[in-house]
Design a protein around this motif. Structure first.
Motif, mmCIF file in Angstrom:
data_model
loop_
_atom_site.group_PDB
_atom_site.id
_atom_site.type_symbol
_atom_site.label_atom_id
_atom_site.label_comp_id
_atom_site.label_asym_id
_atom_site.label_seq_id
_atom_site.Cartn_x
_atom_site.Cartn_y
_atom_site.Cartn_z
ATOM 1 N N HIS B 130 0.790 -1.234 0.000
ATOM 2 C CA HIS B 130 0.000 0.000 0.000
ATOM 3 C C HIS B 130 0.817 1.275 0.000
ATOM 4 O O HIS B 130 0.296 2.370 0.221
ATOM 5 N N CYS B 346 -4.789 2.085 6.621
ATOM 6 C CA CYS B 346 -4.141 3.119 5.809
ATOM 7 C C CYS B 346 -5.057 3.605 4.697
ATOM 8 O O CYS B 346 -4.759 4.589 4.037
ATOM 9 N N CYS B 406 -2.312 -0.952 12.564
ATOM 10 C CA CYS B 406 -3.041 -1.568 11.445
ATOM 11 C C CYS B 406 -4.248 -2.351 11.939
ATOM 12 O O CYS B 406 -5.238 -2.507 11.226
ATOM 13 N N CYS B 409 -7.127 -4.662 10.119
ATOM 14 C CA CYS B 409 -6.938 -4.703 8.672
ATOM 15 C C CYS B 409 -6.301 -6.026 8.273
ATOM 16 O O CYS B 409 -6.647 -6.607 7.266
HETATM 17 S S1 SF4 Z 1 -1.907 -3.904 7.249
HETATM 18 FE FE1 SF4 Z 1 -3.617 -2.715 6.472
HETATM 19 S S2 SF4 Z 1 -3.422 -0.753 7.474
HETATM 20 FE FE2 SF4 Z 1 -1.477 -1.770 7.714
HETATM 21 S S3 SF4 Z 1 -0.265 -1.036 5.974
HETATM 22 FE FE3 SF4 Z 1 -1.198 -2.971 5.360
HETATM 23 S S4 SF4 Z 1 -3.086 -2.400 4.357
HETATM 24 FE FE4 SF4 Z 1 -2.400 -0.628 5.521
#
Ligand code: SF4
Lengths: 200, 472
Positions: B130, B346, B406, B409
């Protein structure tokens, strides 16, 4: 010709489009500070139920034990950039992956680890997958130079990303040494770029 | 013919060609976190290499950090170990580490922009897919694997193949109650999860131009879900206004100079694109997923598709997805009961996400059957939300207000679904097992739609629940 260019081994077909890296290696196995122990966790939630009992996944079929060539469908390795996924495949024993298409970060990770990703169009790939099911004991002979493979007396062709193929042909799939050679040129770019580093 | 932003940034950062036909590209900013990067320090050690440009790498901890009790040592010994390894490595190599309670810790893609580390015209990489989020600022931001993290630590460069560029123009105006998350889910639904393979996405058009930086980050964040290697938006006055005054952005004359340099990176009006896609923004509905990939999505008013209308493997995949989700073909998605509501990540864990939800949920209550958690994306988001009293509104409505990370997620910390619970989630991935239970079910949607689902106890149209007008 180096031994990177010709590959052999037995195959297994793991069916599915869009097989993401969360499925290849579930997040809870990412709790590690080295990649060494990842092999057994490959496709864990597809292979085992919540009591860790085998669900009879194709990877656990005795006839496919020791297979080193995986065939799958489209967009293999999408999702998270985790290198844990190709590492788990490699530690499990896979050396070559064949699919109709690959997610890019995954493809790059595999190449750096020395695991070629071969792109094979649908009809041929389907035929190959079916053949692997019929002849789990048969050996693949893969030639990255000629971009073809032989299996059970049948010929199949595939393509590779040019830079990846070139990397295997030249035996330099890990780019780091070459990147380091350019030390002065790197410094020149760092200086030329008008933005400074952010730490000040 | 002019150049697009991708080409300009590429040319500026090119070190030279490599023997296999790839190119060596300089990385302006490197971000690292505890899951994908500690192993790279081990790889450096194996080869007796040092970090070449430690001032260009920044570390944070986000994936494994608990959101309730962050005191050390963490209750999970492996999480503690990962944290310790990252902390030691950053110490040893002189890398700045945004530790918990430093005021700057948070999800790596929330932290970079809010500190102003993320700037137009630079190359950014991070061992995290991401990283595409940062492209909202008009930079080329790439997710990379751990071996590449090693390459960047050792050389500040990556071996790369050039990408094609697809311009995605979202025209017109969004209806009221339709958010950036709906735009990105809609784009993925239209172009597919592998539609972007080989491409950088340039998002443009009136809808994108009108977006705030936080909305733009939501759109760029999910470029990776559409298969693109990265996504970006040309820098403009909105970008510059966001950056002015940020901690790591020059001020005064330095800012003015930076601003004119940044503006120069925007794609030229006559730039070449390998592909152009035009999407009518006015036709986008609040969008939610029904399946196990982000492209298996539909408008809130639509019915779940019927696999028998699809062919071959697609048919099997759709049937598998329905079986996994325990949903029926041809049923409406609205009304699907949920067990958990998660606002964070995120994609949608920034201040404006919590502001929008707080405004809607004042005086309302989360359904008794729903466990609802709100997880700010960073310590700065947490502080700002508290200063505005948002956490009180959330708590009064029945949400738990957590510490930044996070969280659910990807559930590498204690926040997990249990069994086959259904989660209305503002995150970005609805993959099988993503939220910490191998049978857990995720329905992706915007924060305001998560809030509506939390209050109704079932997937619902936020425009009805909160009486948002259809058009403004
Ligand atoms: S785990 Fe989820 S919140 Fe954390 S960086 Fe990856 S996509 Fe983004």
């Amino acid at each position: 010709m180096n031994d990177l260019v010709k590959r052999s081994g037995r195959g297994v077909y793991v069916q599915g489009n869009d097989i993401d890296t969360d499925r290849i290696i579930p997040a809870r196995f990412l709790k590690c500070v080295t990649f060494d122990e990842l092999g057994p966790a490959l496709f864990y939630d597809e292979r085992f139920d919540t009591q860790d009992v085998s669900k009879g996944h194709i990877l656990d079929a005795p006839v496919h034990r020791g297979a080193s060539i995986m065939i799958s469908d489209t967009n293999f390795g999408c999702g998270s950039s985790r290198e844990h996924a190709p590492q788990a495949l490699q530690k499990f024993g896979f050396e070559v992956i064949i699919a109709e298409s690959f997610a890019e970060i995954f493809h790059g990770n595999c190449t750096t680890l020395g695991m070629p990703c071969l792109v094979m169009e649908k009809t041929q790939r389907k035929a190959l997958a079916a053949l692997v099911g019929l002849h789990p004991d048969a050996e693949f002979l893969i030639d990255l130079q000629a971009q073809n493979l032989t299996f059970a007396n049948e010929q199949f062709s595939f393509t590779m990303k040019d830079s990846a193929r070139e990397a295997f042909l030249s035996g330099r799939f890990d780019p780091l040494d070459e990147l380091l050679v350019a030390k002065d040129a790197i410094q020149a770019v760092a200086v030329r770029l008008s933005y400074s580093d952010h730490s000040g | 013919m002019g150049k697009n932003l991708y080409q300009k940034v590429w040319d500026d950062h090119l070190v030279g060609p490599l023997e296999n036909g790839q190119f060596q590209i300089f990385m302006g900013l490197h971000l690292i976190h505890e899951v994908t990067s500690p192993q790279a320090f081990g790889m450096l050690k194996d080869r007796d290499l040092k970090v070449a440009y430690p001032g260009r790498t920044f570390a944070t901890v986000d994936h494994i950090i608990p959101t309730v009790d962050q005191s050390r040592p963490f209750s999970d010994p492996m999480a503690e170990r990962m944290m310790a390894v990252l902390s030691d490595a950053t110490d040893e190599h002189g890398i700045e580490f945004f530790q918990p309670n430093s005021g700057s810790q948070g999800i790596v893609h929330v932290v970079g922009p809010e500190l102003g580390l993320t700037q137009p015209g630079i190359t950014i990489c991070c061992g995290d897919s991401h990283t595409s989020t940062h492209g909202a600022f008009g930079c080329i931001a790439l997710g990379i694997g751990t071996s590449q993290v090693r390459d960047v630590l050792a050389s500040q460069t990556l071996a790369m193949d050039p990408l094609k560029v697809r311009r995605i123009e979202v025209t017109g105006k969004l209806s009221r109650g339709v958010t950036a998350k709906d735009v990105t889910l809609h784009i993925i639904r239209m172009l597919g999860v592998n539609g972007g393979v080989g491409y950088a996405y340039e998002y443009a058009g009136a809808v994108i131009d009108a977006m705030t930086m936080e909305e733009r980050m939501t759109v760029c964040n999910m470029s990776i879900e559409g298969g693109a290697r990265c996504g970006y938006i040309n820098p403009d006055e909105t970008t510059f206004a966001y950056l002015e005054g940020r901690e790591r952005v020059p001020s005064g004359a330095g800012f003015d100079a930076a601003k004119s340099r940044w503006a120069g990176y925007a794609s030229d009006p006559d730039a070449h694109y390998d592909d152009v896609v035009v999407i009518d923004g006015g036709g986008i509905e609040p969008t939610v997923t029904w399946g196990v990939t982000p492209a298996q999505a539909l408008g809130i008013g639509e019915r779940i598709p019927d696999p028998t209308a699809a062919e071959g493997l697609d048919q099997e995949l759709m049937s598998d997805a329905l079986r996994y989700m325990q949903l029926e073909a041809d049923a409406p998605i609205a009304g699907t009961e949920i067990d958990v509501a998660f606002i964070g990540s995120c994609t949608n864990g920034r201040l404006s996400d919590f502001q929008a939800v707080a405004e809607a949920i004042v005086g309302r209550k989360v359904a008794a059957s729903v466990r609802a958690i709100a997880v700010p994306g960073s310590e700065k988001v947490d502080q700002a939300a508290r200063a505005l009293g948002l956490h009180d509104i959330f708590t009064a409505a029945g949400f738990e207000w957590r510490k930044p990370g996070c969280s659910m997620c990807l559930a590498m910390n204690p926040d997990k679904l249990v069994g086959d619970e259904v989660c209305a989630s503002s995150s970005n991935r609805n993959f099988m097992g993503r939220q910490g239970s191998s049978t857990g079910r995720t329905i992706l949607m915007s924060p305001i739609m998560v809030a509506a689902a939390a209050i109704q106890g079932a997937v619902a149209d936020a425009r009805d629940v909160f009486e948002l007008e259809q058009t403004s």
